[in-house]
Design a protein around this motif. Sequence first.
Motif, PDB file in Angstrom:
ATOM      1  N   GLU A  49      -0.178  19.851 -16.628  1.00  0.00           N
ATOM      2  CA  GLU A  49      -1.206  20.870 -16.831  1.00  0.00           C
ATOM      3  C   GLU A  49      -0.613  22.275 -16.746  1.00  0.00           C
ATOM      4  N   ASP A  50       0.265  22.490 -15.764  1.00  0.00           N
ATOM      5  CA  ASP A  50       0.934  23.791 -15.660  1.00  0.00           C
ATOM      6  C   ASP A  50       1.786  24.070 -16.881  1.00  0.00           C
ATOM      7  N   LEU A  51       2.485  23.031 -17.361  1.00  0.00           N
ATOM      8  CA  LEU A  51       3.309  23.203 -18.559  1.00  0.00           C
ATOM      9  C   LEU A  51       2.448  23.513 -19.770  1.00  0.00           C
ATOM     10  N   THR A  52       1.292  22.860 -19.868  1.00  0.00           N
ATOM     11  CA  THR A  52       0.392  23.123 -20.990  1.00  0.00           C
ATOM     12  C   THR A  52      -0.110  24.560 -20.963  1.00  0.00           C
ATOM     13  N   ARG A  53      -0.480  25.017 -19.759  1.00  0.00           N
ATOM     14  CA  ARG A  53      -0.918  26.415 -19.653  1.00  0.00           C
ATOM     15  C   ARG A  53       0.210  27.372 -19.997  1.00  0.00           C
ATOM     16  N   SER A  54       1.424  27.032 -19.568  1.00  0.00           N
ATOM     17  CA  SER A  54       2.562  27.888 -19.893  1.00  0.00           C
ATOM     18  C   SER A  54       2.809  27.930 -21.400  1.00  0.00           C
ATOM     19  N   LEU A  55       2.709  26.775 -22.067  1.00  0.00           N
ATOM     20  CA  LEU A  55       2.899  26.746 -23.516  1.00  0.00           C
ATOM     21  C   LEU A  55       1.819  27.544 -24.231  1.00  0.00           C
ATOM     22  N   ARG A  56       0.583  27.433 -23.756  1.00  0.00           N
ATOM     23  CA  ARG A  56      -0.496  28.214 -24.372  1.00  0.00           C
ATOM     24  C   ARG A  56      -0.253  29.709 -24.179  1.00  0.00           C
ATOM     25  N   ARG A  57       0.219  30.069 -22.989  1.00  0.00           N
ATOM     26  CA  ARG A  57       0.515  31.474 -22.741  1.00  0.00           C
ATOM     27  C   ARG A  57       1.641  31.954 -23.657  1.00  0.00           C
ATOM     28  N   GLU A  58       2.653  31.123 -23.848  1.00  0.00           N
ATOM     29  CA  GLU A  58       3.735  31.493 -24.756  1.00  0.00           C
ATOM     30  C   GLU A  58       3.239  31.611 -26.191  1.00  0.00           C
ATOM     31  N   ASP A  59       2.325  30.708 -26.582  1.00  0.00           N
ATOM     32  CA  ASP A  59       1.760  30.801 -27.933  1.00  0.00           C
ATOM     33  C   ASP A  59       0.995  32.112 -28.118  1.00  0.00           C
ATOM     34  N   ARG A  60       0.231  32.487 -27.071  1.00  0.00           N
ATOM     35  CA  ARG A  60      -0.500  33.755 -27.182  1.00  0.00           C
ATOM     36  C   ARG A  60       0.461  34.937 -27.263  1.00  0.00           C
ATOM     37  N   PRO A  65       0.815  -1.231   0.000  1.00  0.00           N
ATOM     38  CA  PRO A  65       0.000   0.000   0.000  1.00  0.00           C
ATOM     39  C   PRO A  65       0.842   1.272   0.000  1.00  0.00           C
ATOM     40  N   ILE A  66       2.033   1.220   0.636  1.00  0.00           N
ATOM     41  CA  ILE A  66       2.901   2.407   0.609  1.00  0.00           C
ATOM     42  C   ILE A  66       3.371   2.688  -0.815  1.00  0.00           C
ATOM     43  N   ALA A  67       3.815   1.646  -1.509  1.00  0.00           N
ATOM     44  CA  ALA A  67       4.278   1.830  -2.885  1.00  0.00           C
ATOM     45  C   ALA A  67       3.151   2.334  -3.784  1.00  0.00           C
ATOM     46  N   LEU A  68       1.955   1.735  -3.627  1.00  0.00           N
ATOM     47  CA  LEU A  68       0.826   2.157  -4.460  1.00  0.00           C
ATOM     48  C   LEU A  68       0.429   3.605  -4.150  1.00  0.00           C
ATOM     49  N   GLY A  69       0.415   3.979  -2.876  1.00  0.00           N
ATOM     50  CA  GLY A  69       0.068   5.347  -2.515  1.00  0.00           C
ATOM     51  C   GLY A  69       1.057   6.365  -3.043  1.00  0.00           C
ATOM     52  N   LEU A  70       2.351   6.060  -2.925  1.00  0.00           N
ATOM     53  CA  LEU A  70       3.362   6.968  -3.472  1.00  0.00           C
ATOM     54  C   LEU A  70       3.269   7.065  -4.985  1.00  0.00           C
ATOM     55  N   LEU A  71       2.955   5.935  -5.641  1.00  0.00           N
ATOM     56  CA  LEU A  71       2.806   5.949  -7.098  1.00  0.00           C
ATOM     57  C   LEU A  71       1.640   6.837  -7.518  1.00  0.00           C
ATOM     58  N   VAL A  72       0.511   6.725  -6.832  1.00  0.00           N
ATOM     59  CA  VAL A  72      -0.652   7.553  -7.164  1.00  0.00           C
ATOM     60  C   VAL A  72      -0.350   9.028  -6.916  1.00  0.00           C
ATOM     61  N   ARG A  73       0.327   9.314  -5.804  1.00  0.00           N
ATOM     62  CA  ARG A  73       0.665  10.710  -5.525  1.00  0.00           C
ATOM     63  C   ARG A  73       1.614  11.274  -6.578  1.00  0.00           C
ATOM     64  N   THR A  74       2.608  10.482  -6.973  1.00  0.00           N
ATOM     65  CA  THR A  74       3.533  10.929  -8.011  1.00  0.00           C
ATOM     66  C   THR A  74       2.807  11.180  -9.328  1.00  0.00           C
ATOM     67  N   ARG A  75       1.873  10.289  -9.633  1.00  0.00           N
ATOM     68  CA  ARG A  75       1.096  10.463 -10.875  1.00  0.00           C
ATOM     69  C   ARG A  75       0.288  11.758 -10.822  1.00  0.00           C
ATOM     70  N   ARG A  76      -0.317  12.054  -9.689  1.00  0.00           N
ATOM     71  CA  ARG A  76      -1.071  13.303  -9.567  1.00  0.00           C
ATOM     72  C   ARG A  76      -0.168  14.516  -9.710  1.00  0.00           C
ATOM     73  N   GLU A  77       1.004  14.468  -9.101  1.00  0.00           N
ATOM     74  CA  GLU A  77       1.929  15.588  -9.221  1.00  0.00           C
ATOM     75  C   GLU A  77       2.388  15.776 -10.657  1.00  0.00           C
ATOM     76  N   LEU A  78       2.646  14.650 -11.349  1.00  0.00           N
ATOM     77  CA  LEU A  78       3.047  14.756 -12.752  1.00  0.00           C
ATOM     78  C   LEU A  78       1.923  15.332 -13.601  1.00  0.00           C
ATOM     79  N   ALA A  79       0.680  14.888 -13.328  1.00  0.00           N
ATOM     80  CA  ALA A  79      -0.454  15.433 -14.081  1.00  0.00           C
ATOM     81  C   ALA A  79      -0.597  16.928 -13.833  1.00  0.00           C
ATOM     82  N   SER A  80      -0.394  17.355 -12.581  1.00  0.00           N
ATOM     83  CA  SER A  80      -0.483  18.778 -12.276  1.00  0.00           C
ATOM     84  C   SER A  80       0.621  19.568 -12.983  1.00  0.00           C
ATOM     85  N   ARG A  81       1.820  19.011 -13.001  1.00  0.00           N
ATOM     86  CA  ARG A  81       2.919  19.701 -13.681  1.00  0.00           C
ATOM     87  C   ARG A  81       2.701  19.757 -15.186  1.00  0.00           C
TER      88      ARG A  81
END
Length: 426
Positions: A163-174, A145-161
């Motif tokens: 998303e932030d990168l996508t917004r940054s790229l869109r801002r740069e495109d604008r 359960p520790i490994a699975l929990g850390l994996l899910v948390r890492t996945r969420r952090e990567l998804a958030s990053r």
Amino acid sequence: MARGAVAWRALERGALGRWLRKVAPVVVPVLLAIADAVLVNGLELALELGVSVVAATALLLRRRFPLLVFLFTLPGLYIGYIWFAPMIGLYTLAARRPGRARLGICAVLLIAAHFFPYPMSDFELTAYRENTLVLIDACVTSAAPIALGLLVRTRRELASRVEDLTRSLRREDRLLADRVKTTERARLAREMHDVVAHQVSLISLQAGAVQVSTADEAARAGARTIRELSVRTLEELRHMVGVLRADGGEAAEARGLAPQPDLEELPRLIEMSALDVTYERGVVAGASGAKTVERAAFRTVQEALTNVRKHAPGARVRVRVDPVDTVDTVDTVGGERGARTGPAGGADAGRADTGGADAGRAAQGLRVEIRNGPPDATATAPALPGGGHGLVGLRERAQSLGGTLEARHTSDGGFVVRAEFPYGAG
């Protein structure tokens, strides 16, 4: 099959689907832990079953108090021999409150609760093989359960990053698009200045020379009018070039410096139009305070008179500017209804009713009507170029202000342009 899939998608997107997605992650683990407690302990063992049910019920608060809930599940593992509740609690702790020391201590606690039997008198220290197997099982039970929990948390952090990168790229495109627009506007400004300003300056100089050299009063007055028009055109061109070259706050400043004609300028415009115009004014300039509306009215009259000069030379024109109690806005689909090639519009008109997207009424408006008769057959039509965009631009201006524009032929062979603007838009 297709109907079933459509129904399932509709259920997922509906209120029930949203409720299930919100409740299921909280309730399902509790139900699984209760089922585990009942299957392991049965209904006869009151203490073991009670402790296990309490541990399972504590999972309802696992997202808010993950550490406390995990500690509540340990007695269920130690006394009731349940696995789901402590493993789910440890997974939630790893996913929401990660920390090496915290997770290490909790893992040791889970291993101890799993390794030592209840009661402690049943523990046999000499059963090496059996104790080793139980210890390995306990380690796996705590590590998974520790490994699975850390994996899910890492996945969420990567998804958030991401998303932030996508917004940054869109801002740069604008920003890049804005930079390209700024460069293109500057190029257009240079072209406009080089091509138009030079020619208009020559016209002004020639008109000044005629005004000085001629003795004919009519020719001198005409030359004076041409020179005044040239100077005004150069002023508007200079301000327009400033708007094209400016960006951001400079653009707003340039727009503020641009000439802002209103109803007070209409008599002068009509006088310099060299047309047979009757001006009927039923509203005082500036009385409403809606300068945007008055500017739109001025541009409407200006474009209509230009079209009369192009397509109806010698025609009589009547300009009416009246207040109106209400201005109807209608929903128009399709824009213009047919092309026109007659007077006061050329190929750029047709009958057009424009307005807001929704029907409504706005109190206190302004109506502008420019009506011309048929052209004079003896008059020579000037060879003026036409881009076919005059009334299109007026229609867009009226629509942006929430008003209407109508342009059509009349039964006597003339043409009428009628615009209505609500003062609230100004």
